[in-house]
Design a protein around this motif. Structure first.
Motif, PDB file in Angstrom:
ATOM      1  N   ARG A 161      43.272  36.555  43.655  1.00 49.78           N
ATOM      2  CA  ARG A 161      42.296  36.012  44.606  1.00 49.78           C
ATOM      3  C   ARG A 161      42.444  36.777  45.919  1.00 49.78           C
ATOM      4  NH1 ARG A 161      42.244  29.647  44.895  1.00 49.78           N
ATOM      5  NH2 ARG A 161      40.214  30.173  45.807  1.00 49.78           N
ATOM      6  N   PHE A 162      41.301  37.144  46.516  1.00 54.55           N
ATOM      7  CA  PHE A 162      41.305  37.978  47.711  1.00 54.55           C
ATOM      8  C   PHE A 162      40.500  37.339  48.836  1.00 54.55           C
ATOM      9  CE2 PHE A 162      42.227  40.961  44.358  1.00 54.55           C
ATOM     10  CZ  PHE A 162      43.083  41.890  44.935  1.00 54.55           C
ATOM     11  N   ASN A 163      40.915  37.649  50.047  1.00 62.66           N
ATOM     12  CA  ASN A 163      40.070  37.433  51.214  1.00 62.66           C
ATOM     13  C   ASN A 163      39.301  38.716  51.467  1.00 62.66           C
ATOM     14  OD1 ASN A 163      40.976  34.755  51.927  1.00 62.66           O
ATOM     15  ND2 ASN A 163      42.882  35.701  52.643  1.00 62.66           N
ATOM     16  N   SER A 164      38.058  38.591  51.935  1.00 61.16           N
ATOM     17  CA  SER A 164      37.264  39.783  52.210  1.00 61.16           C
ATOM     18  C   SER A 164      36.678  39.720  53.609  1.00 61.16           C
ATOM     19  CB  SER A 164      36.138  39.930  51.181  1.00 61.16           C
ATOM     20  OG  SER A 164      35.207  38.869  51.292  1.00 61.16           O
ATOM     21  N   PRO A 221      44.895  40.491  49.278  1.00 56.32           N
ATOM     22  CA  PRO A 221      45.284  39.341  48.455  1.00 56.32           C
ATOM     23  C   PRO A 221      45.572  38.100  49.289  1.00 56.32           C
ATOM     24  CG  PRO A 221      46.435  41.323  47.741  1.00 56.32           C
ATOM     25  CD  PRO A 221      45.759  41.665  49.041  1.00 56.32           C
ATOM     26  N   LYS A 222      45.125  36.939  48.791  1.00 58.29           N
ATOM     27  CA  LYS A 222      45.400  35.682  49.480  1.00 58.29           C
ATOM     28  C   LYS A 222      46.880  35.319  49.407  1.00 58.29           C
ATOM     29  CE  LYS A 222      40.897  33.410  49.139  1.00 58.29           C
ATOM     30  NZ  LYS A 222      40.157  32.198  48.700  1.00 58.29           N
ATOM     31  N   LYS A 223      47.496  35.676  48.275  1.00 57.24           N
ATOM     32  CA  LYS A 223      48.907  35.368  48.084  1.00 57.24           C
ATOM     33  C   LYS A 223      49.728  36.634  48.244  1.00 57.24           C
ATOM     34  CE  LYS A 223      52.157  33.221  44.839  1.00 57.24           C
ATOM     35  NZ  LYS A 223      52.326  32.600  43.495  1.00 57.24           N
ATOM     36  N   ALA A 224      50.646  36.630  49.189  1.00 56.08           N
ATOM     37  CA  ALA A 224      51.465  37.810  49.446  1.00 56.08           C
ATOM     38  C   ALA A 224      52.439  38.034  48.293  1.00 56.08           C
ATOM     39  CB  ALA A 224      52.230  37.652  50.751  1.00 56.08           C
ATOM     40  N   ALA A 264      56.019  39.551  46.694  1.00 58.23           N
ATOM     41  CA  ALA A 264      57.393  39.524  47.194  1.00 58.23           C
ATOM     42  C   ALA A 264      57.889  40.896  47.640  1.00 58.23           C
ATOM     43  CB  ALA A 264      58.324  38.948  46.129  1.00 58.23           C
ATOM     44  N   LEU A 265      57.554  41.949  46.888  1.00 61.41           N
ATOM     45  CA  LEU A 265      58.147  43.254  47.127  1.00 61.41           C
ATOM     46  C   LEU A 265      57.196  44.259  47.776  1.00 61.41           C
ATOM     47  CD1 LEU A 265      60.174  43.681  43.814  1.00 61.41           C
ATOM     48  CD2 LEU A 265      60.975  42.840  46.026  1.00 61.41           C
ATOM     49  N   PHE A 266      55.879  44.055  47.642  1.00 61.51           N
ATOM     50  CA  PHE A 266      54.953  45.013  48.227  1.00 61.51           C
ATOM     51  C   PHE A 266      53.622  44.334  48.530  1.00 61.51           C
ATOM     52  CE2 PHE A 266      54.367  45.223  43.660  1.00 61.51           C
ATOM     53  CZ  PHE A 266      52.985  45.283  43.495  1.00 61.51           C
ATOM     54  N   SER A 267      52.822  44.972  49.371  1.00 59.29           N
ATOM     55  CA  SER A 267      51.510  44.452  49.729  1.00 59.29           C
ATOM     56  C   SER A 267      50.441  45.477  49.394  1.00 59.29           C
ATOM     57  CB  SER A 267      51.450  44.097  51.219  1.00 59.29           C
ATOM     58  OG  SER A 267      51.678  45.240  52.020  1.00 59.29           O
ATOM     59  N   LEU A 268      49.238  44.977  49.132  1.00 65.45           N
ATOM     60  CA  LEU A 268      48.113  45.814  48.749  1.00 65.45           C
ATOM     61  C   LEU A 268      46.950  45.604  49.717  1.00 65.45           C
ATOM     62  CD1 LEU A 268      48.078  45.018  44.914  1.00 65.45           C
ATOM     63  CD2 LEU A 268      48.909  47.124  45.960  1.00 65.45           C
ATOM     64  N   LEU A 269      46.165  46.648  49.897  1.00 59.65           N
ATOM     65  CA  LEU A 269      44.964  46.560  50.708  1.00 59.65           C
ATOM     66  C   LEU A 269      43.928  47.510  50.117  1.00 59.65           C
ATOM     67  CD1 LEU A 269      43.763  45.309  53.354  1.00 59.65           C
ATOM     68  CD2 LEU A 269      44.393  47.452  54.477  1.00 59.65           C
ATOM     69  N   PHE A 270      42.690  47.027  49.985  1.00 61.26           N
ATOM     70  CA  PHE A 270      41.617  47.839  49.425  1.00 61.26           C
ATOM     71  C   PHE A 270      40.412  47.805  50.353  1.00 61.26           C
ATOM     72  CE2 PHE A 270      44.005  45.937  45.945  1.00 61.26           C
ATOM     73  CZ  PHE A 270      44.321  47.024  45.159  1.00 61.26           C
TER      74      PHE A 270
END
Length: 255
Positions: free
Chosen positions: A147-150, A161-164, A166-172
């Protein structure tokens, strides 16, 4: 140039295509009222269907201390194999869903194993699908499984992503004309690692593929930049993928 550096930018397909008589794609206006679900649906609805592709890739590499440039041949059978060859076959790579394999005639060495080698080079877990997605300008992970915020950012649709994790973050970021990836980023704060791929696109016989890609990889204080541009791309031709590790080469063993 060290073996790792040479292999790094040969195996980081990191990621694009172009061909004769192509037209660069620009423009497209964002719609501030579009839903996140629709953005993601459009991204997957606009992915191109093809069987094979081939072309040449010009790769420019810089790590802040030295710069290198090389042209390689690229062939792909979608979902099955990615094949890369440097001039005169000095370095060849053969990537399938099961294995990553390459050899270097200059060093007399080879690697034949799983995706842990590429994952270590890029600082993030990879498999065949994610590498292929990077090549085609698709999201490195399946956006439909989270699930994502836009929001609208820099003329693109940005997804986080709405839910972070644990080890890395993503952004598109997705461009608004064809909903292809404009930028995708992977950040590992604890490891002080960062990977981004920024794309521009072109129309190839009515199909949309990346035109140029700029890859930036940061590992602690080390920064590597890789610019890729691809020429003479052809789609759906009959291709072969010749590959055999020469006898007598030393195997590279991962520690």
């Amino acid at each position: 140039m060290t073996l790792k550096r040479l292999v790094f930018f040969l195996l980081l397909p990191l990621m694009v295509l172009s061909c004769k008589s192509t037209k660069s794609i620009v423009g497209g206006e964002v719609d501030g009222s579009i839903s996140t679900k629709k953005i993601i649906a459009n991204h997957y609805g606009n992915q191109e269907d093809f069987k094979t592709l081939r072309g040449r890739v010009k790769i420019d590499y810089s790590n802040g201390k030295e710069s290198q440039g090389i042209s390689v041949s690229l062939r792909m059978e979608k979902d099955k194999v990615i094949w890369i060859s440097a001039p005169l076959g000095v370095v060849k790579a053969h990537i399938t869903p099961e294995r990553v394999s390459f050899y270097n005639k200059l060093q007399g060495e080879y690697f034949d194993g799983d995706f842990s080698y590429l994952s270590d080079l890029l600082g993030t877990e990879l498999d065949f699908v994610s590498v292929q997605n990077l090549l085609l300008g698709n999201a490195i992970t399946d956006l439909r499984k989270e699930r994502f915020n836009s929001k609208v950012e820099d003329g693109n649709y940005e997804l986080e992503p709405k839910k972070a994790r644990a080890l890395f973050s993503l952004l598109f970021q997705l461009e608004p004309k064809h909903f292809k990836i404009a930028t995708q980023e992977v950040l590992q704060p604890k490891e002080n690692r960062f990977l981004s791929a920024e794309y521009t696109y072109q129309d190839i016989s009515g199909k949309i593929f990346p035109n140029l890609v700029k890859v930036v990889a940061v590992d602690h204080k080390d920064k590597t930049t890789i610019d890729l541009s691809f020429k003479n791309l052809e789609l759906d031709k009959s291709l072969n993928f010749p590959y055999r590790i020469p006898k007598g080469y030393d195997e590279i063993i991962l520690k």
